[in-house]
Design a protein around this motif. Structure first.
Motif, mmCIF file in Angstrom:
data_model
loop_
_atom_site.group_PDB
_atom_site.id
_atom_site.type_symbol
_atom_site.label_atom_id
_atom_site.label_comp_id
_atom_site.label_asym_id
_atom_site.label_seq_id
_atom_site.Cartn_x
_atom_site.Cartn_y
_atom_site.Cartn_z
ATOM 1 N N VAL A 40 0.819 -1.032 -0.093
ATOM 2 C CA VAL A 40 0.119 -0.075 -0.063
ATOM 3 C C VAL A 40 0.894 1.145 0.059
ATOM 4 O O VAL A 40 0.774 2.108 -0.865
ATOM 5 N N ILE A 41 1.878 1.246 0.749
ATOM 6 C CA ILE A 41 2.839 2.445 0.949
ATOM 7 C C ILE A 41 3.642 2.685 -0.243
ATOM 8 O O ILE A 41 3.835 3.824 -0.815
ATOM 9 N N PHE A 42 4.174 1.549 -0.928
ATOM 10 C CA PHE A 42 4.800 1.399 -1.934
ATOM 11 C C PHE A 42 4.199 2.111 -3.184
ATOM 12 O O PHE A 42 4.559 3.022 -3.840
ATOM 13 N N LEU A 43 3.110 1.643 -3.233
ATOM 14 C CA LEU A 43 2.087 2.058 -4.307
ATOM 15 C C LEU A 43 1.812 3.351 -4.506
ATOM 16 O O LEU A 43 1.640 4.270 -5.279
ATOM 17 N N THR A 44 1.541 3.726 -3.252
ATOM 18 C CA THR A 44 1.230 5.301 -2.820
ATOM 19 C C THR A 44 2.126 6.242 -3.395
ATOM 20 O O THR A 44 1.806 7.068 -4.076
ATOM 21 N N PHE A 45 3.479 5.824 -3.033
ATOM 22 C CA PHE A 45 4.461 6.629 -3.541
ATOM 23 C C PHE A 45 4.735 6.598 -4.905
ATOM 24 O O PHE A 45 5.074 7.656 -5.812
ATOM 25 N N VAL A 46 4.710 5.524 -5.791
ATOM 26 C CA VAL A 46 4.603 5.286 -7.340
ATOM 27 C C VAL A 46 3.545 6.356 -7.666
ATOM 28 O O VAL A 46 3.990 6.893 -8.516
ATOM 29 N N PHE A 47 2.478 6.069 -7.239
ATOM 30 C CA PHE A 47 1.215 6.733 -8.035
ATOM 31 C C PHE A 47 1.205 8.108 -7.745
ATOM 32 O O PHE A 47 0.345 8.728 -8.506
ATOM 33 N N THR A 48 1.628 8.685 -6.721
ATOM 34 C CA THR A 48 1.530 9.973 -6.399
ATOM 35 C C THR A 48 2.753 10.658 -6.919
ATOM 36 O O THR A 48 2.912 12.102 -6.645
ATOM 37 N N PHE A 49 4.013 10.006 -7.574
ATOM 38 C CA PHE A 49 5.035 10.442 -7.903
ATOM 39 C C PHE A 49 5.130 11.725 -8.724
ATOM 40 O O PHE A 49 5.854 12.905 -8.575
#
Length: 199
Positions: A40-49
């Motif tokens: 969840v945290i990893f994808l949050t950083f990826v998709f908000t980059f």
């Protein structure tokens, strides 16, 4: 060049790392439970980059926990081969999870950077909110751990809880989170990424 693509390098390295550690974990049930917050945290950083790019130092700090927690999910935190540290400290338990909680506190750095660069508040409020944010997350995670352990029961529940017989484990974990947050905010105070040109 490396500075510009540092977040991409971290993300790519983690993807390979996570695939390797997804192979034959000690407990598949524990691995699933532990990897969910990481994903969840990893994808949050990826998709908000594309919306907000943190400083490289912020990305470096938050990825410490992502890598650390993935190792814990593979072995289960109580069983990570960390005996040499236990012996070095003269401790009776595996402190791999305690260090993991300390690294969760590093997210206070990213939170303070986000608040200040967005202009949502002043410096003192950003620092205070970031500390309390981590303390709140720490408390919430301990409640989730208790809930999962009670619901799942058996060995998987015990391994996920990871208390290793310490009745004060939850309180010590929350203290570790808080100390990690304070440490990262001290670093933030001196580095001040909100006042620098972005990497």
């Amino acid at each position: 060049m490396i500075s510009k693509y540092f977040p991409h390098i971290l993300a790519g390295t983690y993807l390979i790392f996570s695939i390797v550690l997804a192979i034959n974990p000690v407990s598949r049930d524990v691995w699933i439970a532990e990897i969910i917050p990481v994903v969840v945290i990893f994808l949050t950083f990826v998709f908000t980059f594309h919306l907000f790019r943190f400083s490289n130092l912020a990305y470096g700090l938050v990825f410490i926990w992502i890598f650390w927690h993935t190792v814990g999910g593979h072995y289960t935190f109580a069983n990570v081969p960390f005996g040499w540290v236990t012996e070095l400290l003269g401790a009776e338990r595996n402190h791999f999870d305690r260090i993991g909680h300390f690294t969760i506190g590093f997210y206070a750095f990213a939170m303070a950077e986000w608040l200040l660069r967005k202009g949502d508040c002043g410096f003192k409020l950003a620092m205070t909110f970031s500390l309390f944010f981590i303390m709140s997350v720490a408390a919430a995670y301990e409640i989730i751990e208790w809930w999962y352990a009670a619901l799942e029961g058996g060995d998987a529940g015990v391994e996920f809880l990871g208390s290793q017989g310490d009745i004060w484990d939850a309180q010590k974990d929350m203290l570790s989170d808080t100390l990690g947050a304070i440490s990262s905010l001290v670093l933030f105070y001196f580095y001040r990424p909100d006042q620098k040109l972005q990497d």
